[in-house]
Design an enzyme around this catalytic site. Structure first.
Site, short mmCIF file in Angstrom:
data_model
loop_
_atom_site.label_atom_id
_atom_site.label_comp_id
_atom_site.label_asym_id
_atom_site.label_seq_id
_atom_site.Cartn_x
_atom_site.Cartn_y
_atom_site.Cartn_z
N GLU A 1 8.48 -5.14 -0.79
CA GLU A 1 7.37 -4.17 -0.69
C GLU A 1 7.86 -2.76 -0.99
O GLU A 1 7.18 -1.98 -1.65
CB GLU A 1 6.70 -4.24 0.69
CG GLU A 1 6.21 -5.62 1.11
CD GLU A 1 5.39 -6.35 0.06
OE1 GLU A 1 4.70 -5.69 -0.73
OE2 GLU A 1 5.45 -7.60 0.02
N ASN B 1 0.84 -1.21 0.00
CA ASN B 1 0.00 0.00 0.00
C ASN B 1 0.87 1.25 0.00
O ASN B 1 1.84 1.35 0.74
CB ASN B 1 -0.87 0.02 1.25
CG ASN B 1 -1.50 -1.31 1.54
OD1 ASN B 1 -2.25 -1.83 0.73
ND2 ASN B 1 -1.13 -1.90 2.67
N1 TRP Z 1 1.03 -7.64 -3.54
C1 TRP Z 1 1.50 -8.29 -2.35
C2 TRP Z 1 2.98 -8.57 -2.53
O1 TRP Z 1 3.42 -8.98 -3.53
C3 TRP Z 1 0.86 -9.57 -1.99
C4 TRP Z 1 -0.60 -9.67 -1.89
C5 TRP Z 1 -1.47 -9.81 -2.89
C6 TRP Z 1 -1.38 -9.84 -0.74
N2 TRP Z 1 -2.72 -10.06 -2.43
C7 TRP Z 1 -2.69 -10.08 -1.13
C8 TRP Z 1 -1.07 -9.80 0.59
C9 TRP Z 1 -3.69 -10.35 -0.22
C10 TRP Z 1 -2.07 -10.06 1.49
C11 TRP Z 1 -3.37 -10.34 1.10
O2 TRP Z 1 3.76 -8.41 -1.70
ZN ZN Z 2 4.72 -8.21 -4.57
#
Ligand code: TRP
Ligand code: ZN
Length: 889
Positions: free
Chosen positions: A302, A269
């Site tokens: 992240e 985020n």
């Molecule tokens: N985008 C996050 C990452 O790659 C991972 C993620 C995707 C995620 N969907 C999620 C984390 C749902 C928790 C819940 O680091």
């Molecule tokens: Zn990721």
């Protein structure tokens, strides 16, 4: 059998949104039982849209009020069908006001807004924002967000959201507020809020541009002694992205928040990363070296998303690997650069390739196989896979292999120059690489569109008279669901040739100038079969193929045992040096497995092993190699890796053979192993640096081998380490050596461990996992552990530590001949689905390759799958996995 009613979403159906959102104002009145959300969206018609119909998505969220341009919308002015709300004939400029009501404390899915240990958190990727309010919840709709948070001041003293804090104050009635503004446009999946009783460690840094930034790591009270490593990792990540890619932190404030209930590792985020506690909290008492390394990698991952994912995001979820594959590649490179030494870097590469082979290759060969850019999905949460992440990273790595490090950097620069602030596709990324490198990468597209692991078969021919050496590379790729035939891939195959002395030969291709020939080069395989002729090769060389694992393929070449031993001792490419040892060990282990299958006594003798143990000796004594590298060499291929090499998997027999080999090696190398334990102690203050961690790793793998001997000396060794350990790495390794033996103190140690760490949930997870993966633990014992007061199905980390660890990490017990493991699996999948579909769908994947197993196991696995399929009201997530597992095409 098809019980699935949810339609598949198709990539080919992509259409741009009809309306764009410029600004979003969100007001939250936070209350665990009933939270009210007021959203105000300013929208305008998208010139590229298809019609003047506004489409909003909502999921399990009550619509309280809906106004358009100030006027309430009558029930006839819009259409509600399931998760979609359509407003036809909307004006070109629209302000929508939407009020919704939610129950965060009843939300066990951990998507949208939920409560964990009394605090509020959100998780919006991929489609969780629609659980908060009705919204065009798709990544190509990017908007500027302003967020007002209101909550009880005593219960929720800290109120966080994305961007900058612009105002805060009291509301009088015991409640207070905070107003946050995110200066960057973002898709809804990057929205986040956190509210509760939290404390933080903070640090200020100065950017190369002179700008200052405030960094914070937020945790529950009592955990501030566990945040230093995450903070150090964050600072290192920021510095690394500046140095390696010229990318600066673009925010005045960057926050990391740890939460104990979380579906995955962490979430990027904007400005407010939310992390599973597992990837934040560390001190020597509770965290292992592996935990320290994982925290560094995930914090990096992240943080790197801030550019690869957030500044440039995905047009649609089919493009997920655009951000995930690229960001995994970046975090892998970051971790490697943090180690520094050559053999240390190779260890990182080996680790990553192991994950690929043990998890992604099987996925690519099973019913859930999908391309790096999928063509369809039922539930997008099921596509956060090792293919999207790990294979996606290998695809990005191949650009770097083909274009060189500088060429790759130019490609990245061009990608940001063209697409900063946009939502784009994998094709856009490939175009940036091709244009910056001045290369045609059209054929490379097949890495995105074709699923399955390519096989590269190698043949060689040495012509002594002519002094030529031919390497013939032939490729093929097995069919995968929906893709019967495949076209040739563009495969970079890095090779070297070793002379009898062990030295690398200069590589001159026919027709080339012999001056300044390199000793490693990348052969580009683009056709079904190609021959590369090297000249000036006098004596017969030994080929070192696919150096550094230059492509995600299975490479087949008929090496002799002696050639493998030679490579293991001499290859200048440390990855292939390790690989040669693994090939040699795999051969022995598969032979042993066949003997067990045929009920022959295992005849493997010390004499048979001589070639292997001789080079093992040599490698273990080579002090120029990092201890972590020697640890890798000493580690046998896992049971899962061996299963992958078999046409019909028989888990018991693999286990028996591997245990036999472990004991044989322990006996043969006994003195050496004892010496390794002595020589690799790390007295003094704990440090997680690569060298110290490597020493502990080497020492502990030696101790684990010795525990196979199960005698009083090795019992005493493990017991002494357990009693004296000053850090979790040594403590848990000793505990596991004790559990792996009949040492008299083993039960006592297990109980003492629990009592000592009762208040540390992450350590109790380790306690459960250690028992769940022990070959001594059967289904009945797992069921007993589920009745332990510390066990909970609702906390994903805890469910994973016991149930997943057993089903995925204890093959000899899970695959019990009576099918009891599979019946247990079915029960748990069904129970978890009622709580958290993402977690149940993950566990469901354990049986997706049931067709690979011996017939007696297969039919019991099928029964278990069918039992789940026949259960009413399965989640969309779970039914997609079960249906695909049972599908006959
Ligand atoms: N985008 C996050 C990452 O790659 C991972 C993620 C995707 C995620 N969907 C999620 C984390 C749902 C928790 C819940 O680091
Ligand atoms: Zn990721």
């Amino acid at each position: 059998m098809r019980t699935d009613t949810s339609p598949a979403i198709l990539r080919s159906n992509y259409a741009p949104p009809n309306y764009l959102v410029d600004t979003v104002e969100l007001g939250f009145d936070l209350d665990p039982a009933l939270t009210r959300v007021a959203a105000r969206l300013t929208m305008r018609r998208n010139p590229d849209g298809r019609s003047n119909e506004i489409v909003l998505y909502g999921d399990a969220v009550e619509l309280v009020a809906l106004r358009m341009n100030g006027k309430p919308l009558t029930r006839r002015a819009y259409r509600l069908n399931g998760g979609e709300l359509h407003i036809p004939n909307a004006p070109d400029e629209v302000t929508l006001e939407i009020e919704t009501a939610l129950q965060p404390d009843a939300n066990t899915s951990l998507m949208g807004l939920y409560v964990s240990n009394g605090n509020f958190f959100t998780q919006c990727e991929a489609e969780g924002f629609r659980k908060i309010t009705w919204f065009p919840d798709r990544p190509d709709v990017m908007a500027r967000y302003t967020v007002m948070l209101r909550a009880d001041k005593r219960a929720y003293p800290v109120l966080l959201s994305n961007g900058n804090l612009v105002e805060e104050g009291d509301l009088g009635d015991g409640r207070h507020y905070a107003l946050w503004e995110d200066p960057f446009m973002k898709p809804s999946y990057l929205f986040a809020l956190v509210a509760g009783k939290l404390v933080c460690q903070e640090e200020r840094i100065t950017q190369p541009s002179g700008r200052e930034a405030l960094l914070q790591v937020w945790v529950e009270e009592g955990n501030l002694d566990k945040t230093q490593h995450a903070m150090d990792s964050l600072v290192n990540s920021i510095r690394w992205d500046e140095a390696r890619f010229g990318l600066e932190l673009d925010l005045d404030r960057f926050m990391i928040v740890a939460v104990g209930d979380f579906n995955m590792g962490a979430m990027e985020n904007k400005g407010l990363n939310i992390f599973n506690t597992k990837y934040v909290l560390a001190n020597p008492r509770i965290a292992t070296d592996a935990d320290y390394a994982n925290i560094e990698a995930v914090v990096g991952h992240e943080y790197f998303h801030n550019w690869t994912g957030n500044r440039v995001t995905c047009r649609d979820w089919f493009q997920l690997s655009l951000k995930e594959g690229l960001t995994v590649f970046r975090d892998q490179e970051f971790s490697a650069d943090m180690v520094g030494t050559d053999s240390g870097r190779a260890v990182k590469r080996i680790d990553d390739v192991r994950v690929l082979r043990q998890a992604q290759f099987p996925e690519d060969a099973g019913p859930m196989a999908h391309p790096v850019r999928p063509d369809s999905y039922v539930e997008i949460s099921n596509f956060y896979t090792v293919t999207i992440y790990e294979k996606g990273s290998e695809v990005v790595r191949m650009y770097q292999t083909l274009l060189g490090r500088d060429g790759f950097r130019k490609g990245m620069d061009l990608y940001f120059e063209r697409h900063d602030g946009q939502a784009v596709t994998c094709d856009d990324f490939r175009a940036a690489m091709a244009d910056a490198g001045g290369r045609n990468l059209d054929q490379f597209e097949r890495w995105y569109s074709q699923a399955g692991t390519p096989r590269v078969t190698v043949a060689t021919r040495h012509d002594i008279e002519a002094g030529t050496y031919d390497i013939t590379l032939a490729q093929s790729c097995p069919p995968t669901p929906g893709q019967k035939t495949k076209l040739p891939f563009h495969i970079p195959v890095k090779v070297g040739l070793l002379a009898a002395t062990g030295a690398d030969l200069p590589l001159v291709l026919e027709g080339e100038d012999a001056a300044s020939a390199p000793t490693t080069r990348v052969l580009e395989l683009t056709e079904a079969s190609q021959t590369f002729r090297f000249t000036g090769i006098e004596g017969k060389p030994v080929p070192s193929l696919l150096r550094d694992f230059s492509a995600p393929v299975i490479l087949e070449y008929d090496y002799s045992d002696d050639e493998l031993a030679f490579l293991m001792a001499n290859d200048s490419d440390p990855f292939n040096r390790w690989e040669a040892g693994q090939r040699l060990a795999t051969r022995r282990l598969l032979t042993l497995t066949r003997m067990v299958q045929d009920q022959e006594p295992m005849r493997e003798t010390t004499a048979n092993l001589e070639t292997y143990t001789a080079v093992l000796h040599k490698t273990l004594d080579d002090a120029t190699l990092d201890p972590s590298f020697r640890e890798m060499v000493l580690t046998l291929p896992s049971e899962g890796m061996l299963a992958e090499q078999m046409d019909v998997i028989t888990p018991q027999e693999i286990h028996t053979a591997r245990q036999f080999m472990r004991r044989l090696l322990a006996r043969t190398l006994r003195n050496e192993l004892v010496q390794l334990v002595d020589l690799n102690q790390t007295p003094g203050d704990y440090s997680p640096d690569a060298l110290s961690a490597g020493k502990r790793g080497l020492k502990n793998v030696a101790m684990l081998y010795l525990s196979e001997l199960d005698d009083t000396d090795t019992h005493a060794m493990a017991q002494a380490q357990y009693d004296q350990a000053s850090n979790m790495t040594d403590r848990i390794a000793a505990l596991s050596a004790l559990q792996n033996s009949s040492a008299p103190g083993r039960q006592d140690a297990l109980e003492r461990f629990y009592t000592e760490f009762e208040d540390e949930p992450l350590v109790i997870d380790k306690w459960f996992a250690l028992q769940a993966t022990s070959p001594a633990t059967d289904v009945a014992a797992v069921r007993a552990l589920m009745r332990h007061p510390a066990f909970s199905m609702k906390n994903p980390n805890r469910a994973r530590s016991l149930i997943f660890s057993f089903c995925n990490g204890n093959p000899s017990r899970f695959h019990a001949a009576d099918g009891s493991g599979y019946r247990f699996w079915a029960e748990q999948v069904i129970a978890l689905d009622a709580i958290n579909p993402q977690v149940s769908a993950r566990l469901a994947r354990t049986l997706d390759r049931w067709r690979k197993y011996a017939p007696a196991l297969q039919s019991q696995m099928q029964d278990a799958l069918q039992r789940v399929a026949a259960t009413p009201k399965l989640s969309k997530d779970l039914s997609e996995v079960i249906n695909k597992s049972l599908a006959t095409d």
